[in-house]
Design an enzyme around this catalytic site. Sequence first.
Site, PDB file in Angstrom:
ATOM      1  N   THR A  50       4.449   2.776  -7.690  1.00 43.60           N
ATOM      2  CA  THR A  50       5.781   3.352  -7.804  1.00 43.60           C
ATOM      3  C   THR A  50       5.760   4.551  -8.751  1.00 43.60           C
ATOM      4  OG1 THR A  50       6.744   1.195  -7.346  1.00 43.60           O
ATOM      5  CG2 THR A  50       8.191   2.814  -8.366  1.00 43.60           C
TER       6      THR A  50
ATOM      7  N   GLU B  38       7.160   0.380  -1.219  1.00 42.92           N
ATOM      8  CA  GLU B  38       7.158  -0.971  -0.651  1.00 42.92           C
ATOM      9  C   GLU B  38       6.963  -0.920   0.868  1.00 42.92           C
ATOM     10  OE1 GLU B  38       7.225  -3.510  -2.628  1.00 42.92           O
ATOM     11  OE2 GLU B  38       8.292  -2.922  -4.445  1.00 42.92           O
TER      12      GLU B  38
HETATM   13  N1  LIG Z   1      -1.634   5.482 -15.924  1.00 43.16           N
HETATM   14  C1  LIG Z   1      -0.794   4.625 -16.520  1.00 43.16           C
HETATM   15  N2  LIG Z   1      -0.764   4.520 -17.855  1.00 43.16           N
HETATM   16  C2  LIG Z   1       0.062   3.657 -18.480  1.00 43.16           C
HETATM   17  N3  LIG Z   1       0.924   2.856 -17.848  1.00 43.16           N
HETATM   18  C3  LIG Z   1       0.965   2.914 -16.503  1.00 43.16           C
HETATM   19  C4  LIG Z   1       0.113   3.788 -15.773  1.00 43.16           C
HETATM   20  N4  LIG Z   1       0.384   3.614 -14.459  1.00 43.16           N
HETATM   21  C5  LIG Z   1       1.342   2.674 -14.393  1.00 43.16           C
HETATM   22  N5  LIG Z   1       1.707   2.247 -15.595  1.00 43.16           N
HETATM   23  C6  LIG Z   1       2.706   1.209 -15.916  1.00 43.16           C
HETATM   24  O1  LIG Z   1       2.308  -0.002 -15.281  1.00 43.16           O
HETATM   25  C7  LIG Z   1       3.436  -0.734 -14.797  1.00 43.16           C
HETATM   26  C8  LIG Z   1       3.302  -0.941 -13.312  1.00 43.16           C
HETATM   27  O2  LIG Z   1       3.489   0.280 -12.617  1.00 43.16           O
HETATM   28  P1  LIG Z   1       4.265   0.354 -11.240  1.00 43.16           P
HETATM   29  O3  LIG Z   1       5.529  -0.425 -11.321  1.00 43.16           O
HETATM   30  O4  LIG Z   1       4.337   1.757 -10.817  1.00 43.16           O
HETATM   31  O5  LIG Z   1       3.230  -0.466 -10.345  1.00 43.16           O
HETATM   32  P2  LIG Z   1       3.333  -0.836  -8.812  1.00 43.16           P
HETATM   33  O6  LIG Z   1       1.977  -0.657  -8.257  1.00 43.16           O
HETATM   34  O7  LIG Z   1       4.438  -0.089  -8.176  1.00 43.16           O
HETATM   35  O8  LIG Z   1       3.684  -2.401  -8.911  1.00 43.16           O
HETATM   36  P3  LIG Z   1       4.314  -3.340  -7.781  1.00 43.16           P
HETATM   37  O9  LIG Z   1       3.209  -3.623  -6.806  1.00 43.16           O
HETATM   38  O10 LIG Z   1       4.722  -4.568  -8.510  1.00 43.16           O
HETATM   39  O11 LIG Z   1       5.436  -2.599  -7.162  1.00 43.16           O
HETATM   40  C9  LIG Z   1       4.643   0.080 -15.162  1.00 43.16           C
HETATM   41  O12 LIG Z   1       5.161  -0.404 -16.362  1.00 43.16           O
HETATM   42  C10 LIG Z   1       4.088   1.479 -15.350  1.00 43.16           C
HETATM   43  O13 LIG Z   1       4.882   2.245 -16.214  1.00 43.16           O
HETATM   44 MG   LIG Z   2       6.187  -0.737  -7.202  1.00 46.42          MG
END
Ligand SMILES: Nc1ncnc2c1ncn2[C@@H]1O[C@H](COP(=O)(O)OP(=O)(O)OP(=O)(O)O)[C@@H](O)[C@H]1O
Ligand SMILES: [Mg+2]
Length: 757
Positions: A33, A225
């Site tokens: 995301t 998603e």
């Molecule tokens: N490079 C990064 N450095 C630090 N924090 C990060 C980094 N990338 C993502 N995060 C943090 O990790 C967490 C998860 O990120 P995100 O929600 O975008 O993951 P996602 O892949 O969309 O998860 P989901 O599959 O549950 O939707 C968030 O709190 C985000 O701010």
């Molecule tokens: Mg996500």
Amino acid sequence: MDYLKNLNEPQLEGVMNTEGPCMIIAGAGSGKTRVLTMRIAHLIKAQEVDPFNILALTFTNKASKEMRNRIEDVVGHEARNIWMGTFHSIFARILRAEASKLGYPSNFTIYDTDDSKSLIKNIVKEKGLDDKVYKPNTVLNRISAAKNRLVSWQEYLKNPIYRADDESAMKPEVGNIYQAYADRCFKASAMDFDDLLFNTNVLFRDHLDVLNKYQQRFRYVLVDEFQDTNLSQYLITKKLAAVNQNICVVGDDAQSIYAFRGADIQNILNFEKDYVDLRVIKLEQNYRSTQNIVDAANSVINKNRAQLKKKVWTENTPGELIEVIKASSDNEEGKLVASNIFEEKMHHQLSYEDFAILYRTNSQSRSIEEALRRANIKYKIIGGLSFYQRKEIKDILSYLRFAINQQDEQALRRIINLPKRGIGPASVDKVVVAAYEHDITIWEVLENIHSFLSGRTANAIADFVTMIKAFKLEIERKDAFEAATHIAKNSGILRELYEDKTIEGLNRYENVQELLNAIKEYVDNEENEDKSLGAFLQEIALLTSVDQDKSEDNDLVTLMTIHMAKGLEFKYIYVVGMEEDLFPSQMMLSSRADLEEERRLFYVAITRAKIKLCLSYALNRYRFGRLKNCEPSRFLEDIDPKYIKVNRLQKGSDALAFDQLNPNHGTGSQYARNLVNSVRKKPAPNPQHYHKPDKDFAPSDTSGLAEGMKVEHAKFGFGVVTMMDNLGANKKAKVNFEKFGEKTLLLSFAKLKIHDS
Ligand SMILES: Nc1ncnc2c1ncn2[C@@H]1O[C@H](COP(=O)(O)OP(=O)(O)OP(=O)(O)O)[C@@H](O)[C@H]1O
Ligand SMILES: [Mg+2]
């Protein structure tokens, strides 16, 4: 380019390569995301793409709001102009603009699930079918599944496969009900939720000029998603991106949990075939959770056969083991979870908003809620009966809907005799039949009621029509708030509620006021381009449960189903009801595919946790009105045991603190301690940490205890009383201990020595 700083290599690749098709399929918490959000920011900031040319589709409106805020931090106000929202809200907006192409007026109504079900109920009754066989829910699900596969009623009736299917389910009339349902919706100028996607597909299929217009407009299409899109949604995005080919989808096949609603994992596989130049990006580093949580989640999902293999790892600390809480009953489970939350909050100085309790089905919330209330822990429930589903709110909304669209049959049925005007359901049925016989609209029958009915009912209907016409004028001339206020007053609803002086009546009256406040807020909000009443109604019709959370107090524990927790994260996650037949659900045990979907749901639950995960189960539970023995869920065994501890208590606390939370136990404190001991495999917290009192430590009489006094506790050592609670039989004191922080003690149990004279 500050916004690029907090991205790793593959994330940067996902953000910077804005042209051409791109797919990011990666595990939970790996930043999908975040990449999508920064990709949009980058498009606007670095590539100077006009935000009006960007279409971003999210799972909830709340998610899109959050994304927009993040983008706004980078690009400023311009972020407002991005086309961003759920599939339903974006395409409802487009359908409104193009409605005439489909033979709909632009003020069409959106039927919610209740409207759809009650319409099906009417149809089943009119056709003289057995309503026990043709249950509205079942029939609606079949119609919905057909629409999501883009099967029209015509095709449904033509294709022998559907007929055979329905016949083997002993429901041969579903096709005919589908036809009648579609016809009635159309005549009512109404679309149900599935129609919003189905009709968008029809629009793009039959009107190439319209499709072309939106293809030009949306130069960049992005979908979060993606694993939970259905065929209907997939085709819409594919068509829109066909010219520019700038489509970016992100998702996780391991989190696909909406197959029962037609979501199709096949979309991920098709994507690779549909776009030859596809850039596929893998994200493997998890930033959300501790190592133990990430590893436990991996060990679970590896049990599924149908899975794209991928690595997920993290550099985060190992963190605590996953805690399994065993309880004797559902009520006990609630208590243990509540006391655990209280302990953790105190011990780590957290806020309640850091905690979420997840369950498989909404009905499980009851025992948890009770326990939270007893423990004085504030919480909010996402889902369940929302504000907009309350009777008085739906009544007013139906008035507003009908004043806008006089073909809206479901709204009409709801309001025509409300408040009572002597127009019974039989008369309404007559009106509907007359409309069909003469092939005119229901409104035309109402307007000319004296040609169809006579007597008192006819007069009452004529008065009703005059009133609605006045409301129509009001809507044309005044803003949404003024019009709605006028209608609430002059329909008689507000007066009726006002005259009801019971507490419930007062409550309902206030709810209606609250609705009017919401409309006022909507009108005053500069971000809303279209401030008409119709636009407001559309917006609330398309709110998801997550969007409807309007709690003003933020420091609340969140309760919701796992399905709703998708995409969210909390420091502490409690998954309750880890029992066979409950989770996995009894209904999902008949095939491997179902069980695997259920296991993905468990994976989603685990991966919401940042710091700590607790899983709980009860040995007995009331289900369907009967006490049932339960077995621990097979999913508990899916977790590699090295990541689990079966333990209930935190270091630095003891069973006493548990008793404090449950004053109702009274003499049951021994019972509680036994229970705690029975689930405790690990030895009790190291006693060395505890205070060692003098040999002659004798607890004082605490009847005179007061705020500010210095006390000594047999275990916690020295502290100062910060608050006294003398209410009720169980006197409590809050004491701030030098070593253990603040604790609430129940004085009849606590061994305290007073050091103040
Ligand atoms: N490079 C990064 N450095 C630090 N924090 C990060 C980094 N990338 C993502 N995060 C943090 O990790 C967490 C998860 O990120 P995100 O929600 O975008 O993951 P996602 O892949 O969309 O998860 P989901 O599959 O549950 O939707 C968030 O709190 C985000 O701010
Ligand atoms: Mg996500």
